[in-house]
Design an enzyme around this catalytic site. Structure first.
Site, PDB file in Angstrom:
ATOM      1  N   GLU A 126       2.515 -12.485  -0.285  1.00 33.96           N
ATOM      2  CA  GLU A 126       2.239 -11.991   1.057  1.00 33.96           C
ATOM      3  C   GLU A 126       0.734 -11.900   1.290  1.00 33.96           C
ATOM      4  O   GLU A 126      -0.043 -11.652   0.368  1.00 33.96           O
ATOM      5  CB  GLU A 126       2.903 -10.629   1.252  1.00 33.96           C
ATOM      6  CG  GLU A 126       4.410 -10.787   1.398  1.00 33.96           C
ATOM      7  CD  GLU A 126       5.199  -9.484   1.369  1.00 33.96           C
ATOM      8  OE1 GLU A 126       6.267  -9.448   1.972  1.00 33.96           O
ATOM      9  OE2 GLU A 126       4.752  -8.523   0.746  1.00 33.96           O
ATOM     10  N   CYS A 139      -6.111  -9.477   3.930  1.00 31.85           N
ATOM     11  CA  CYS A 139      -5.813  -8.938   2.611  1.00 31.85           C
ATOM     12  C   CYS A 139      -5.075 -10.032   1.840  1.00 31.85           C
ATOM     13  O   CYS A 139      -4.006 -10.474   2.235  1.00 31.85           O
ATOM     14  CB  CYS A 139      -4.952  -7.684   2.784  1.00 31.85           C
ATOM     15  SG  CYS A 139      -4.473  -6.959   1.231  1.00 31.85           S
ATOM     16  N   CYS A 146       2.788  -8.364 -10.463  1.00 33.75           N
ATOM     17  CA  CYS A 146       1.657  -7.763 -11.159  1.00 33.75           C
ATOM     18  C   CYS A 146       2.129  -7.339 -12.537  1.00 33.75           C
ATOM     19  O   CYS A 146       3.251  -6.845 -12.684  1.00 33.75           O
ATOM     20  CB  CYS A 146       1.168  -6.540 -10.372  1.00 33.75           C
ATOM     21  SG  CYS A 146      -0.397  -5.871 -10.992  1.00 33.75           S
ATOM     22  N   CYS A 150       1.443   0.495 -11.882  1.00 35.84           N
ATOM     23  CA  CYS A 150       0.995   1.752 -11.271  1.00 35.84           C
ATOM     24  C   CYS A 150       2.201   2.394 -10.591  1.00 35.84           C
ATOM     25  O   CYS A 150       2.927   1.728  -9.844  1.00 35.84           O
ATOM     26  CB  CYS A 150      -0.129   1.486 -10.283  1.00 35.84           C
ATOM     27  SG  CYS A 150      -1.495   0.612 -11.074  1.00 35.84           S
ATOM     28  N   CYS A 153       2.884   2.196  -6.704  1.00 34.64           N
ATOM     29  CA  CYS A 153       2.684   0.908  -6.023  1.00 34.64           C
ATOM     30  C   CYS A 153       3.958   0.079  -6.030  1.00 34.64           C
ATOM     31  O   CYS A 153       4.594  -0.100  -7.069  1.00 34.64           O
ATOM     32  CB  CYS A 153       1.563   0.136  -6.711  1.00 34.64           C
ATOM     33  SG  CYS A 153       1.363  -1.541  -6.075  1.00 34.64           S
ATOM     34  N   GLY A 205      -1.043  -8.179  -6.899  1.00 39.25           N
ATOM     35  CA  GLY A 205      -1.648  -8.606  -8.153  1.00 39.25           C
ATOM     36  C   GLY A 205      -2.961  -7.941  -8.481  1.00 39.25           C
ATOM     37  O   GLY A 205      -3.555  -7.251  -7.654  1.00 39.25           O
ATOM     38  N   GLU A 206      -3.386  -8.141  -9.717  1.00 38.23           N
ATOM     39  CA  GLU A 206      -4.652  -7.585 -10.200  1.00 38.23           C
ATOM     40  C   GLU A 206      -5.651  -8.754 -10.271  1.00 38.23           C
ATOM     41  O   GLU A 206      -5.543  -9.609 -11.156  1.00 38.23           O
ATOM     42  CB  GLU A 206      -4.430  -6.939 -11.577  1.00 38.23           C
ATOM     43  CG  GLU A 206      -5.686  -6.590 -12.344  1.00 38.23           C
ATOM     44  CD  GLU A 206      -6.736  -5.847 -11.524  1.00 38.23           C
ATOM     45  OE1 GLU A 206      -6.454  -4.747 -11.027  1.00 38.23           O
ATOM     46  OE2 GLU A 206      -7.860  -6.382 -11.364  1.00 38.23           O
ATOM     47  N   SER A 237     -10.746  -5.542  -5.185  1.00 37.87           N
ATOM     48  CA  SER A 237     -10.258  -4.240  -5.653  1.00 37.87           C
ATOM     49  C   SER A 237      -9.592  -4.400  -7.010  1.00 37.87           C
ATOM     50  O   SER A 237      -8.726  -5.250  -7.198  1.00 37.87           O
ATOM     51  CB  SER A 237      -9.244  -3.689  -4.647  1.00 37.87           C
ATOM     52  OG  SER A 237      -8.610  -2.547  -5.176  1.00 37.87           O
ATOM     53  N   SER A 259      -9.737   1.191  -7.858  1.00 34.63           N
ATOM     54  CA  SER A 259      -8.577   2.037  -7.594  1.00 34.63           C
ATOM     55  C   SER A 259      -8.632   3.228  -8.542  1.00 34.63           C
ATOM     56  O   SER A 259      -8.075   3.183  -9.634  1.00 34.63           O
ATOM     57  CB  SER A 259      -7.289   1.240  -7.821  1.00 34.63           C
ATOM     58  OG  SER A 259      -7.172   0.248  -6.856  1.00 34.63           O
ATOM     59  N   HIS A 261      -7.985   6.935  -7.945  1.00 35.37           N
ATOM     60  CA  HIS A 261      -6.732   7.671  -7.741  1.00 35.37           C
ATOM     61  C   HIS A 261      -6.537   8.954  -8.540  1.00 35.37           C
ATOM     62  O   HIS A 261      -5.560   9.671  -8.322  1.00 35.37           O
ATOM     63  CB  HIS A 261      -5.509   6.786  -7.968  1.00 35.37           C
ATOM     64  CG  HIS A 261      -5.508   5.519  -7.163  1.00 35.37           C
ATOM     65  ND1 HIS A 261      -5.891   5.482  -5.852  1.00 35.37           N
ATOM     66  CD2 HIS A 261      -5.187   4.239  -7.493  1.00 35.37           C
ATOM     67  CE1 HIS A 261      -5.789   4.240  -5.403  1.00 35.37           C
ATOM     68  NE2 HIS A 261      -5.384   3.471  -6.375  1.00 35.37           N
ATOM     69  N   CYS A 379      -0.991  -0.976   2.411  1.00 36.01           N
ATOM     70  CA  CYS A 379      -1.364  -1.031   0.995  1.00 36.01           C
ATOM     71  C   CYS A 379      -0.211  -0.632   0.105  1.00 36.01           C
ATOM     72  O   CYS A 379       0.414   0.409   0.316  1.00 36.01           O
ATOM     73  CB  CYS A 379      -2.436  -0.003   0.680  1.00 36.01           C
ATOM     74  SG  CYS A 379      -4.015  -0.423   1.269  1.00 36.01           S
TER      75      CYS A 379
HETATM   76  N1  SAH Z   1      -4.363  -4.574  -8.037  1.00 35.23           N
HETATM   77  C1  SAH Z   1      -5.526  -4.218  -7.335  1.00 35.23           C
HETATM   78  C2  SAH Z   1      -5.538  -4.630  -5.890  1.00 35.23           C
HETATM   79  C3  SAH Z   1      -4.257  -4.515  -5.093  1.00 35.23           C
HETATM   80  S1  SAH Z   1      -3.713  -2.913  -4.620  1.00 35.23           S
HETATM   81  C4  SAH Z   1      -5.768  -2.729  -7.459  1.00 35.23           C
HETATM   82  O1  SAH Z   1      -4.896  -2.034  -7.924  1.00 35.23           O
HETATM   83  O2  SAH Z   1      -6.857  -2.296  -7.108  1.00 35.23           O
HETATM   84  C5  SAH Z   1      -4.770  -2.429  -3.262  1.00 35.23           C
HETATM   85  C6  SAH Z   1      -4.930  -0.909  -3.141  1.00 35.23           C
HETATM   86  O3  SAH Z   1      -3.749  -0.291  -2.634  1.00 35.23           O
HETATM   87  C7  SAH Z   1      -5.212  -0.249  -4.478  1.00 35.23           C
HETATM   88  O4  SAH Z   1      -6.205   0.727  -4.368  1.00 35.23           O
HETATM   89  C8  SAH Z   1      -3.883   0.369  -4.783  1.00 35.23           C
HETATM   90  O5  SAH Z   1      -4.007   1.381  -5.728  1.00 35.23           O
HETATM   91  C9  SAH Z   1      -3.456   0.841  -3.428  1.00 35.23           C
HETATM   92  N2  SAH Z   1      -2.037   1.171  -3.333  1.00 35.23           N
HETATM   93  C10 SAH Z   1      -1.012   0.663  -4.074  1.00 35.23           C
HETATM   94  N3  SAH Z   1       0.152   1.210  -3.693  1.00 35.23           N
HETATM   95  C11 SAH Z   1      -0.124   2.056  -2.692  1.00 35.23           C
HETATM   96  C12 SAH Z   1       0.699   2.897  -1.865  1.00 35.23           C
HETATM   97  N4  SAH Z   1       2.023   2.922  -1.999  1.00 35.23           N
HETATM   98  N5  SAH Z   1       0.092   3.628  -0.915  1.00 35.23           N
HETATM   99  C13 SAH Z   1      -1.249   3.554  -0.743  1.00 35.23           C
HETATM  100  N6  SAH Z   1      -2.060   2.780  -1.473  1.00 35.23           N
HETATM  101  C14 SAH Z   1      -1.510   2.037  -2.447  1.00 35.23           C
HETATM  102 FE1  SF4 Z   2      -0.867  -3.978  -9.712  1.00 32.64          FE
HETATM  103 FE2  SF4 Z   2      -2.816  -2.918  -8.125  1.00 32.64          FE
HETATM  104 FE3  SF4 Z   2      -0.210  -2.327  -7.716  1.00 32.64          FE
HETATM  105 FE4  SF4 Z   2      -1.458  -1.370  -9.853  1.00 32.64          FE
HETATM  106  S1  SF4 Z   2      -1.936  -0.897  -7.686  1.00 32.64           S
HETATM  107  S2  SF4 Z   2       0.605  -2.283  -9.833  1.00 32.64           S
HETATM  108  S3  SF4 Z   2      -2.800  -3.056 -10.357  1.00 32.64           S
HETATM  109  S4  SF4 Z   2      -1.133  -4.337  -7.518  1.00 32.64           S
END
Ligand code: SAH
Ligand code: SF4
Length: 410
Positions: A126, A139, A146, A150, A153, A205-206, A237, A259, A261, A379
């Site tokens: 996506e 984005c 991934c 996390c 996520c 993805g990362e 990110s 990220s 958090h 996000c």
């Molecule tokens: N994998 C990378 C980039 C993709 S995630 C990373 O983790 O940084 C993009 C952002 O969205 C990250 O900061 C992630 O932690 C945040 N994110 C993931 N799930 C989320 C959610 N359910 N609500 C709000 N932010 C979220």
């Molecule tokens: Fe992967 Fe980023 Fe989601 Fe963590 S927040 S599971 S690194 S996409």
């Protein structure tokens, strides 16, 4: 229902016979043409020579091709009028300029566009376009699924299928330009105000587990003869792949978002499990050493607001201490829920109180307005439809065995 039980992969296959795209080998389209998207000038030169272009012409041809592909957005060699008909024919036989295909496009009430894109092997990713007054941000995804998990996520509930190629990453930007109709006409300069002006590598993805392809794609995005996006309008990110952070700064040179958090290793270990490998102290060290770090090029710390988990006044105070000395801004992200998520979004008063503490310590702390929520484009809500389809297959399978798959996986 626990989220583990909701994973379609954890269910035994019971009689539903369908090709499982995720497990098909990558070269599934045997005899497929080589894509020119995502190749550096040197790689394209080599590919042209290998396909019979005389060596002395190759450099010039690369220049012409780059201009048609990235400045005019052509998807077909036939329109490349400064190349001979024969050469265009040869190119079309060996190469392709196909982008990822749009499977579905959803447009949110707030104008956000979510694209579901199909790439080689039948995989899906996506990309989300977010229009704002002063900019338009795409984005972009870097992987299908991934490897990291996390806990807040949605993408993290999807297994890694594969890394995207540089062509598939830059292709997402090109697909969006196609959709926005943003390629300049022949002979006309590109418009000053771009609809697609910013890139964030914050999709599925990362990115720092696929650094080379991300770098190659972003180099084309930033190249003045490529997509011509400004380096400072590209933000990568990462969840904290420490050894790759400095390399990204040196080799890509884009803006960095972390990220974060959480403000203690204990909490971060549960939210962002990669923290067990590279804990906060190491992560923040890498941030302090990020190339070109200055007030003009600050690091963004992303901080998802989870009710009762990481949103106390103490957390806010610890946060400002942790990042002391780093030119930074804090992006507070109200948690975006997804079906079966084990967290809740913090209340607005809590988010405001948290922001106030961070602000008083001298850091900008914008609260990210959730965008495209009606189409699950915000996000952390991304998860490809292949995965959803697999889930429905698992559901069907479960129903035939008398189980109910429930709605916990999205
Ligand atoms: N994998 C990378 C980039 C993709 S995630 C990373 O983790 O940084 C993009 C952002 O969205 C990250 O900061 C992630 O932690 C945040 N994110 C993931 N799930 C989320 C959610 N359910 N609500 C709000 N932010 C979220
Ligand atoms: Fe992967 Fe980023 Fe989601 Fe963590 S927040 S599971 S690194 S996409």
């Amino acid at each position: 229902m626990t989220s583990a039980a909701a994973h379609p992969e954890s269910r035994p296959a019971t009689g539903v016979i369908q090709p499982d795209f995720a497990t098909l080998p990558r070269k599934v389209e045997a005899g497929a043409k080589t894509s020119l998207l995502g190749l550096s000038r040197e790689e394209m030169r080599e590919a042209l020579i290998a396909a019979g272009t005389p060596e002395r012409q190759a450099k010039m041809r690369v220049g012409q091709l780059w201009s048609w592909i990235y400045q005019r957005g052509l998807t077909d060699f036939a329109g490349m009028t400064n190349l001979s008909k024969d050469f265009r024919g040869q190119l079309a036989e060996t190469f392709t300029l196909a982008r990822p295909a749009i499977v579905t496009r959803q447009i949110s009430q707030d104008g956000t566009r979510k694209y579901l894109l199909r790439i080689a092997g039948g995989h899906e990713v996506e990309a989300v376009y977010i229009p704002e007054e002063d900019r338009g941000t795409l984005c972009v995804s870097s992987q299908v699924g991934c490897t990291l998990t996390c806990s807040f996520c949605h993408t993290g509930t999807q297994k890694l299928v594969r890394n995207l190629t540089a062509g598939e990453i830059v292709g997402q930007i090109m697909v969006c330009r196609d959709d926005l109709g943003e390629w300049p006409e022949l002979g006309k300069p590109p418009s000053e105000k771009r609809l697609l002006s910013n890139i964030v590598l914050m999709g599925m993805g990362e990115p720092l587990y696929n650094t080379d392809a991300v770098r190659d794609a972003m180099k084309i995005a930033m190249d003045g003869e490529g997509l011509s996006l400004s380096r400072r309008r590209i933000t990568l990110s990462t969840s904290g792949v420490v050894p790759e952070i400095i390399r990204a700064g040196e080799e890509i040179g884009c803006m960095l978002a972390i990220s974060l958090h959480a403000t203690t290793d204990e909490v971060r270990n549960t939210l962002v499990p990669i923290n067990k490998k590279w804990p906060l102290a190491e992560l923040l060290d890498a941030c302090r050493n990020y190339p070109r770090l200055s007030n003009a090029e600050r690091i963004t710390f992303e901080y998802v607001m989870l009710k009762g988990v990481n949103d106390s006044d103490e957390d806010a105070k610890r946060l400002v201490k942790l990042i002391a000395g780093i030119p930074a801004k804090i992006n507070l992200i109200p948690f975006n829920p997804w079906p079966g998520a084990p967290y809740e979004r913090s209340d607005w008063e809590r988010i405001e109180a948290f922001a106030e503490i961070v602000n008083r310590a001298g850091y900008a702390s914008p609260v990210r307005t959730p965008r495209g929520q009606d189409i699950m484009a915000a996000c952390g809500q991304l998860k490809s439809a292949t995965e959803r389809a697999r889930k429905s297959r698992a559901q069907i399978a479960a129903e035939t065995t008398g189980e109910t798959a429930g709605e916990a996986a999205g």
